[in-house]
Design a protein around this motif. Structure first.
Motif, PDB file in Angstrom:
ATOM      1  N   ARG A  13       0.860  -1.180   0.000  1.00  0.00           N
ATOM      2  CA  ARG A  13       0.000   0.000   0.000  1.00  0.00           C
ATOM      3  C   ARG A  13       0.902   1.238   0.000  1.00  0.00           C
ATOM      4  N   ILE A  14       0.515   2.192  -0.783  1.00  0.00           N
ATOM      5  CA  ILE A  14       1.388   3.327  -1.072  1.00  0.00           C
ATOM      6  C   ILE A  14       0.798   4.611  -0.509  1.00  0.00           C
ATOM      7  N   THR A  15       1.652   5.431   0.093  1.00  0.00           N
ATOM      8  CA  THR A  15       1.258   6.801   0.415  1.00  0.00           C
ATOM      9  C   THR A  15       2.170   7.751  -0.343  1.00  0.00           C
ATOM     10  N   VAL A  16       1.642   8.925  -0.635  1.00  0.00           N
ATOM     11  CA  VAL A  16       2.415   9.976  -1.302  1.00  0.00           C
ATOM     12  C   VAL A  16       2.239  11.248  -0.488  1.00  0.00           C
ATOM     13  N   VAL A  17       3.321  11.709   0.097  1.00  0.00           N
ATOM     14  CA  VAL A  17       3.292  12.904   0.937  1.00  0.00           C
ATOM     15  C   VAL A  17       3.718  14.101   0.099  1.00  0.00           C
ATOM     16  N   GLY A  18       2.838  15.087   0.010  1.00  0.00           N
ATOM     17  CA  GLY A  18       3.061  16.241  -0.858  1.00  0.00           C
ATOM     18  C   GLY A  18       2.258  16.050  -2.124  1.00  0.00           C
ATOM     19  N   THR A  19       1.271  16.919  -2.358  1.00  0.00           N
ATOM     20  CA  THR A  19       0.413  16.763  -3.533  1.00  0.00           C
ATOM     21  C   THR A  19       0.558  17.949  -4.479  1.00  0.00           C
ATOM     22  N   CYS A  29      -1.060   8.271 -10.768  1.00  0.00           N
ATOM     23  CA  CYS A  29      -0.571   7.226 -11.676  1.00  0.00           C
ATOM     24  C   CYS A  29      -0.363   5.897 -10.960  1.00  0.00           C
ATOM     25  N   MET A  30       0.058   5.919  -9.688  1.00  0.00           N
ATOM     26  CA  MET A  30       0.179   4.669  -8.941  1.00  0.00           C
ATOM     27  C   MET A  30      -1.182   4.001  -8.777  1.00  0.00           C
ATOM     28  N   ALA A  31      -2.221   4.796  -8.552  1.00  0.00           N
ATOM     29  CA  ALA A  31      -3.569   4.233  -8.437  1.00  0.00           C
ATOM     30  C   ALA A  31      -4.048   3.683  -9.776  1.00  0.00           C
ATOM     31  N   ILE A  32      -3.710   4.393 -10.846  1.00  0.00           N
ATOM     32  CA  ILE A  32      -4.075   3.912 -12.181  1.00  0.00           C
ATOM     33  C   ILE A  32      -3.439   2.549 -12.457  1.00  0.00           C
ATOM     34  N   MET A  33      -2.226   2.336 -11.925  1.00  0.00           N
ATOM     35  CA  MET A  33      -1.543   1.052 -12.138  1.00  0.00           C
ATOM     36  C   MET A  33      -2.085  -0.056 -11.253  1.00  0.00           C
ATOM     37  N   GLY A  34      -3.030   0.275 -10.358  1.00  0.00           N
ATOM     38  CA  GLY A  34      -3.696  -0.775  -9.596  1.00  0.00           C
ATOM     39  C   GLY A  34      -3.396  -0.815  -8.116  1.00  0.00           C
ATOM     40  N   PHE A  35      -2.598   0.098  -7.600  1.00  0.00           N
ATOM     41  CA  PHE A  35      -2.241   0.112  -6.184  1.00  0.00           C
ATOM     42  C   PHE A  35      -3.269   0.879  -5.356  1.00  0.00           C
ATOM     43  N   GLU A  36      -3.368   0.519  -4.065  1.00  0.00           N
ATOM     44  CA  GLU A  36      -4.122   1.307  -3.106  1.00  0.00           C
ATOM     45  C   GLU A  36      -3.227   2.467  -2.666  1.00  0.00           C
ATOM     46  N   VAL A  37      -3.702   3.702  -2.857  1.00  0.00           N
ATOM     47  CA  VAL A  37      -2.865   4.883  -2.658  1.00  0.00           C
ATOM     48  C   VAL A  37      -3.584   5.886  -1.767  1.00  0.00           C
ATOM     49  N   LEU A  38      -2.826   6.464  -0.849  1.00  0.00           N
ATOM     50  CA  LEU A  38      -3.321   7.547   0.004  1.00  0.00           C
ATOM     51  C   LEU A  38      -2.406   8.743  -0.182  1.00  0.00           C
ATOM     52  N   GLY A  39      -2.934   9.827  -0.725  1.00  0.00           N
ATOM     53  CA  GLY A  39      -2.166  11.060  -0.891  1.00  0.00           C
ATOM     54  C   GLY A  39      -2.369  11.969   0.300  1.00  0.00           C
ATOM     55  N   ALA A  40      -1.315  12.675   0.699  1.00  0.00           N
ATOM     56  CA  ALA A  40      -1.400  13.515   1.893  1.00  0.00           C
ATOM     57  C   ALA A  40      -0.712  14.854   1.672  1.00  0.00           C
ATOM     58  N   SER A  72     -12.180   4.405  -9.290  1.00  0.00           N
ATOM     59  CA  SER A  72     -11.770   3.026  -8.995  1.00  0.00           C
ATOM     60  C   SER A  72     -11.833   2.708  -7.508  1.00  0.00           C
ATOM     61  N   GLY A  73     -11.837   3.753  -6.675  1.00  0.00           N
ATOM     62  CA  GLY A  73     -11.821   3.554  -5.234  1.00  0.00           C
ATOM     63  C   GLY A  73     -10.445   3.288  -4.658  1.00  0.00           C
ATOM     64  N   ARG A  74      -9.424   3.284  -5.515  1.00  0.00           N
ATOM     65  CA  ARG A  74      -8.066   2.991  -5.037  1.00  0.00           C
ATOM     66  C   ARG A  74      -7.299   4.220  -4.572  1.00  0.00           C
ATOM     67  N   LEU A  75      -7.841   5.409  -4.785  1.00  0.00           N
ATOM     68  CA  LEU A  75      -7.119   6.636  -4.459  1.00  0.00           C
ATOM     69  C   LEU A  75      -7.938   7.477  -3.494  1.00  0.00           C
ATOM     70  N   ARG A  76      -7.304   7.864  -2.389  1.00  0.00           N
ATOM     71  CA  ARG A  76      -7.916   8.773  -1.415  1.00  0.00           C
ATOM     72  C   ARG A  76      -6.893   9.847  -1.039  1.00  0.00           C
ATOM     73  N   PHE A  77      -7.379  10.908  -0.414  1.00  0.00           N
ATOM     74  CA  PHE A  77      -6.512  11.999   0.024  1.00  0.00           C
ATOM     75  C   PHE A  77      -6.852  12.381   1.459  1.00  0.00           C
TER      76      PHE A  77
END
Length: 469
Positions: A13-19, A29-40, A72-77
């Motif tokens: 599961r991936i997080t991205v800090v800094g949007t 793009c990570m969510a588009i590739m199929g990962f569960e991603v949380l942006g912060a 897709s439900g895979r990306l949240r912020f």
């Protein structure tokens, strides 16, 4: 869309800090590739925009990808860093490294705050991955810092994964990069990054696995090389101006040499934006700290050549206007540092517009995407909502950012709008012969003078000087 490979282990599961530009693009793009991603982000306004499916900056194709990722439900912020620490297995940190005030050094305050804020909250084995452009040695220092802060000590690992995005092509460069670089200190860290990038590596994308210092150096070295190549051809433009040679033909001849190639040999106003200028300055500063400043001292002249192009463009406009810019109406076509972007950081186009204004010209700026950002930076300039509005009754037209709209403009159509057919092509983006054959006087940096075939309007400056617009 790339499908995740089958594996007995769950995908990280991936997080991205800094949007900002980098972080938002990476998360989407990570969510588009199929990962569960949380942006912060600490900025709630950015988070609300992204949650609503709106990208806070202009980047072709990214809004559509954001919509797909959210659906897709895979990306949240979120703005909750406790949630980030609990959610992620691999945490990408994508915060800015602006130039420090009063110095060429990089300001690492945002990077340090992001790493320490997250490190203090993570309670299980995880990988922190820096993507920001930083001075050599930063990753090693941050490793020591986070392990002192972290409740799990050495089980919290750090890696560096530099980005190579081009504004205007960010989606393509993220999903289909020309190479990946992993700066790691353990096989486990490498395995985590391989799992994250498995869809991309599966397409045959080249991978360089390196130490932390090399991975930090790759990005600044690449940017320094590109800046040097751009400034080289612009230095040749200065020589051409002094000798009557044609820099466009020179660049064409050089580009046919396989050892040189054609990319980044486009003469003109030079580079700008939020990367190249600050990165080469920070690289020089760090090299001085390391005692090897002489090795990259040439970057000072690269920077100086680049800045001289802006002043020389103003000189061309002034010469074309008769030697005095007071009251001259100038249509400044472009404000962004490059087309397909709304980024005006260190933008040559906007710098030229400001210098013209300071000499008394009546400057009207039009950019298809960057007007709002430019207005926030320089509210004293006039801004038009269209190219036609910008060039109406202009004494001089200056092409400063090579948007396709400007490249494809009909010289006859523009001639029906301007007061005088005078044009400065700051990007070598126009067909000089087409303009001169239709009565325009055309000038460009490093380009032989081409006079037009119709007379000047002698009273144009006096008329414009009395126009409050």
């Amino acid at each position: 869309m790339c499908a995740l490979p089958s594996s007995p282990m769950p995908a990280p599961r991936i997080t991205v800090v800094g949007t900002g530009y980098l972080g938002a693009t990476h998360a989407i793009c990570m969510a588009i590739m199929g990962f569960e991603v949380l942006g912060a982000d600490i900025d709630p306004n950015k988070i609300e925009l992204l949650r609503d499916g709106r990208v806070p900056f202009f980047e072709p194709g990214l809004p559509e990808k954001l919509g797909q990722a959210l659906a897709s439900g895979r990306l949240r912020f979120t703005t909750d860093f406790d949630e980030v620490a609990h959610f992620g297995d691999v945490h990408f940190l994508c915060v800015g490294t602006p130039q420090a005030a009063g110095s060429g050094a990089a300001d690492l305050g945002y990077v340090e705050a992001a790493f320490t804020t997250l490190a203090a909250r993570i309670a299980r084995r995880a990988l922190l991955v820096g993507k920001s452009t930083v001075p050599i040695g930063t990753a090693a220092r941050l490793t020591r810092m986070i392990r002192e802060i972290s409740p799990i000590g050495s089980e919290l690992e750090l890696a560096w994964n530099p980005e190579f995005l081009r504004e205007g092509f960010a989606v393509q460069d993220t999903l289909h990069p020309d190479r990946l670089v992993f700066g790691v200190e353990s096989e486990w860290a490498e395995s985590q990054l391989r799992a994250v990038y498995a869809p991309i590596l599966g397409t045959g994308t080249p991978l360089i696995v390196a130490d932390l210092a090399t991975s930090e150096l790759v990005k600044v070295a690449a940017n320094s090389f590109l800046a040097t190549k751009i400034s080289f051809i612009n230095a040749m433009a200065e020589v051409c101006e002094a000798t009557g040679a044609d820099v466009s033909l020179l660049a064409q001849a050089l580009s046919l040499d396989d050892r040189i190639g054609r990319r980044f040999l486009q003469p003109g106003l030079g580079f700008g934006g939020g990367c190249l200028p600050k990165d080469i300055r920070a690289f020089r500063h760090r090299a001085e700290e390391l005692g090897v400043g002489q090795a990259v001292s040439f970057l000072g002249e690269v920077d100086a050549i680049n800045n001289r192009r802006r002043v020389r463009t103003v000189d061309l406009i002034r010469e074309l206007a008769g030697g005095n810019l007071a009251g001259v109406r100038v249509a400044a076509l472009g404000a962004a540092f490059k087309p397909n972007s709304d980024d005006v950081r260190d933008a040559p186009a906007l710098d030229v517009a400001r210098l013209l204004y300071l000499e008394g010209a009546v400057v009207t700026v039009y950019d298809p995407e960057a007007n709002a950002n430019a207005h926030r930076l320089y509210p004293d300039l006039n801004y038009a909502g269209s190219m036609a509005e910008a060039v109406a009754q202009a004494d001089v037209v200056a092409l400063l950012t090579e948007w396709e709209e400007f490249r494809q403009a009909d010289p006859d159509y523009l001639a029906g709008l301007v007061r005088q057919r005078l044009i400065v092509d700051g990007r070598h983006a126009l067909d000089a012969s087409d303009y001169t054959s239709k009565g325009w006087e055309y000038r460009a940096l490093g380009h032989p003078y081409q006079a037009r075939t119709v007379p000047l309007l002698e009273d144009a400056r006096d008329s414009a000087a009395g126009d409050p617009a």
